[in-house]
Enzyme design. Structure first.
Site, PDB file in Angstrom:
ATOM      1  N   GLY A   1      -5.575   6.946  -2.863  1.00 18.67           N
ATOM      2  CA  GLY A   1      -5.705   6.259  -1.582  1.00 18.67           C
ATOM      3  C   GLY A   1      -4.478   6.512  -0.723  1.00 18.67           C
TER       4      GLY A   1
ATOM      5  N   GLY B   1      -1.860   4.470   2.409  1.00 15.01           N
ATOM      6  CA  GLY B   1      -1.492   3.325   3.222  1.00 15.01           C
ATOM      7  C   GLY B   1      -0.526   3.732   4.301  1.00 15.01           C
ATOM      8  N   GLY B   2       0.051   2.749   4.967  1.00 12.94           N
ATOM      9  CA  GLY B   2       0.928   3.038   6.090  1.00 12.94           C
ATOM     10  C   GLY B   2       2.216   3.729   5.694  1.00 12.94           C
ATOM     11  CG  PHE B   3       5.326   2.055   4.261  1.00  9.23           C
ATOM     12  CD1 PHE B   3       6.222   2.410   5.256  1.00  9.23           C
ATOM     13  CD2 PHE B   3       4.932   0.737   4.168  1.00  9.23           C
ATOM     14  CE1 PHE B   3       6.731   1.474   6.141  1.00  9.23           C
ATOM     15  CE2 PHE B   3       5.443  -0.207   5.044  1.00  9.23           C
ATOM     16  CZ  PHE B   3       6.329   0.158   6.033  1.00  9.23           C
ATOM     17  N   GLY B   4       2.550   5.788   2.849  1.00 12.91           N
ATOM     18  CA  GLY B   4       2.408   6.988   2.058  1.00 12.91           C
ATOM     19  C   GLY B   4       1.121   7.021   1.263  1.00 12.91           C
TER      20      GLY B   4
ATOM     21  CB  VAL C   1      -1.404   5.770  -4.057  1.00  8.90           C
ATOM     22  CG1 VAL C   1      -1.252   5.384  -5.538  1.00  8.90           C
ATOM     23  CG2 VAL C   1      -0.627   4.809  -3.172  1.00  8.90           C
TER      24      VAL C   1
ATOM     25  CE  LYS D   1       3.114   2.457  -2.070  1.00 10.45           C
ATOM     26  NZ  LYS D   1       3.587   1.199  -1.433  1.00 10.45           N
TER      27      LYS D   1
ATOM     28  CG  ASP E   1       0.621  -5.372   4.837  1.00 11.45           C
ATOM     29  OD1 ASP E   1      -0.192  -5.832   5.660  1.00 11.45           O
ATOM     30  OD2 ASP E   1       0.703  -4.164   4.579  1.00 11.45           O
TER      31      ASP E   1
END
Length: 611
Positions: free
Chosen positions: A312, A314-317, A319, A333, A431
């Site tokens: 998957g 997300g906003g920071f990288g 996985v 991640k 979050d």
């Protein structure tokens, strides 16, 4: 890449040169008839607006056109009753009680406060000093009013009492932050409002003092740069002259920049990178993160089979699934190199390295090689919670029973309670959402993704935060607007509550498919169905005992998403409510926020994005 950078600079240089040439041509050829027309229109007798008379430049409005005033900030609105004149400064309208254009002063009144100091609608007064031309007079003081305080508290020296119906209020000189530092217990009051007044409070008068102070208003000064206008140069030409001077300065800077950017850019990039690397290494040692296994990036690449299996993003990288030499599966991640100076890496390691709880994901190791940063977590076989909530049309994803959902909700709440109360340092997540809740093979939930987390003292009730953070749809009102209250652990409670309602409703709280006419604020929709006794999951048949679980989770969720932090339960109380008997739960008030704007798309990142 550097060549393209230099070429962009040269293109900007040529564009600015062209714009400056056009402006100079327009300035030189500006018809004198236009200037004469301006003088003929604006050199009139002073005019009247409401109860104010003898109004002249820089103000305009009513029958005075915009060209007769200094700027948009000086527009006066003359109301139909012919007794009121108002001006808008920043985001707030003020009634103009007095105006003296010779002294460049005016007296402003907040009419809503003057009419009813107990009104539940108003918030902090807009800071006039934030504007470019207005300033408070030196005689103006800050006054902070605290509403909905406990009737049992004693009134400290220097405070006045304010009774609004059955509720007790207090007020005192000083800005809100200053007063709260001296009397932290005032944070338990329901609402704080900051307003300017013309004289300090001296322990006399009570509510009568407030009404008199708000009715008389407060003085404001304004300053104009009039050297050119007094010399007879019209405002339109002043703007062009200033614009031309600014462009000339910019051109000079760009010429210098184009000659030296290559050397300077390389040097700055090198030293900035070295500085960030040193700061991160110092952080790792200070926080004891070296107790975790540190890997080389080549080992990360081998561990993930060259990043073959992506789980998957997300906003920071992104996985990826990986495997340690021992055969243990892990989630890796890879943090985005473009995300600032490693703040997300520091946030995540600093917070999660302090935790050890069954409902918080475990950090097994990390990698930090310059801009290459990675975090290695325990692998969660069932992925994130969101795919089990929004699984329409996904036959491969099994549906969770209501008992499963209740156990997951309870586990997440216990994980949050641990973060808020179980560590020596309180951790605020900021979050909480289904995407960041991972499920192991037994569907035990674990809180993950601490990239936006903030550490604070357990005694610290309100935290200072320079910018908003979180994901659209889950962000508590006070995070993006401090008029709703202070940012605290109650902000996580709001996000948890919105997630709880999604678990019950089986849909996202922001419906991208909803059109403008049918769009409904999600908690309103849930509340209405609960109030009317309708099915909370129209797409499913719910047994009687399951319906009780659904209603209990819904009521708890609605308590958690109350607009003001003071009305929300603590996460410890949430656990009690989830475990209580249905008959012991009270129905919460109906949520008061309006529908989210359709111009804001749902964020799929871990950082707050109002686009």
């Amino acid at each position: 890449m550097m060549f393209e950078f230099e070429m962009r600079g040269m293109r900007v240089f040529h564009i600015l040169t062209s714009v400056l040439t056009i402006c100079c041509f327009f300035l030189i050829t500006l018809p004198q008839s236009r200037c004469q027309t301006h003088d003929a229109v604006c050199n009139e007798q002073p005019y009247k607006c409401g109860t104010l008379s003898n109004i002249s430049y820089p103000f305009w409005g009513q029958n005075r056109s915009r060209q007769c005033g200094f700027s948009d900030q000086f527009e006066l609105t003359c109301h139909d009753d012919d007794t009121t004149t108002s001006i808008r400064i920043g985001s707030q309208n003020f009634t103009v009680k007095e105006l003296n254009t010779s002294a460049e002063t005016m007296r402003l009144v907040r009419k809503d406060l003057a009419d009813d100091v107990c009104s539940p609608q108003f918030g902090d007064t807009y800071d006039v000093n934030s504007s470019t031309v207005f300033r408070y007079s030196s005689s103006v003081y800050n006054m902070t009013i605290f509403y909905n305080c406990s009737s049992s508290v004693d009134t400290p020296t220097g405070f006045g009492n304010l009774t609004c119906g059955d509720e007790k209020g207090l007020f005192s000189n000083g800005a809100q932050d200053e007063v709260l530092k001296r009397f932290a217990w005032l944070e338990r009051c329901g609402r704080h409002v900051r307003v300017p007044i013309d004289a300090p409070y001296d322990d006399k008068g009570g509510r009568q003092f407030l009404q008199q102070a708000f009715g008389s208003g407060f003085p404001v000064n304004y300053t104009l740069h009039t050297s050119l206008t007094s010399a007879g140069v019209p405002p339109s030409q002043i703007i062009l002259l200033v614009f031309g001077a600014v462009l000339g300065g910019l051109m000079t800077c760009i010429v210098i920049y184009c000659c030296s950017c290559k050397c300077m850019s390389s040097t700055l990039k090198f030293w900035s990178s070295r500085k960030n690397d040193r700061e991160i290494e110092a952080f790792l040692k200070n926080y004891g993160a070296l107790a975790h296994q540190r890997y080389k990036f080549s080992e990360i690449k081998k561990m993930t089979n060259s990043f073959k299996d992506k789980l998957g993003e997300g906003g920071f990288g992104a996985v990826y699934k990986g495997e340690l030499l021992s055969g243990c599966p892990v989630a890796v991640k890879i943090l985005n190199a473009s995300k600032g100076n490693g703040e997300d890496f520091i946030n995540e390691v600093a917070s999660i390295s302090r935790t050890s709880h069954i409902n918080v994901v475990t950090l097994l190791g990390f990698c930090c090689e310059g801009h290459k940063k990675a975090l290695i977590y325990e692998f969660m076989h069932n992925g994130s919670l969101e795919k089990f909530i929004y699984n329409k049309g996904l036959e491969a994803t099994p549906s969770l029973s209501w008992d499963n959902l209740w156990e997951i909700a309870l586990g997440i709440a216990r994980g949050l309670e641990y973060l808020h109360r179980g560590c020596n340092t309180r951790i605020l997540h900021f979050d909480i959402k289904p995407h960041n809740i991972l499920l192991d093979e037994d569907f035990c939930p674990k809180i993950s993704d601490f990239g936006l987390a903030k550490l604070c003292s357990r005694k610290e009730s309100i935290v200072s935060m320079p910018d908003a953070r979180g994901t659209i749809g889950y962000v508590a009102p006070e995070v993006w607007n401090r008029n709703f209250g202070g940012v605290s652990h109650k902000s996580d409670v709001y996000s948890y509550g919105m997630m709880l309602l999604e678990m019950v409703g089986g849909r996202k709280n922001i419906n991208a498919e909803a059109n403008h006419t049918s769009e409904i604020y999600f908690p309103h929709w849930v509340y209405s169905r609960l109030e009317q006794g309708g099915d909370l999951r129209p797409d499913k048949v719910i047994a009687t005992e399951e319906n009780e679980i659904a209603r209990r989770m819904t009521i708890v969720g609605l308590w958690c998403v109350q607009t003001f932090p003071r009305d929300r339960p603590t996460i410890s109380r949430v656990i009690d409510m989830l475990e209580d008997n249905m008959n012991s739960l009270e129905m919460p008030p109906k949520p008061v926020l309006s529908s989210p704007t359709r111009s804001v798309p749902e964020s799929t990142t871990s950082s707050l994005q109002f686009e």
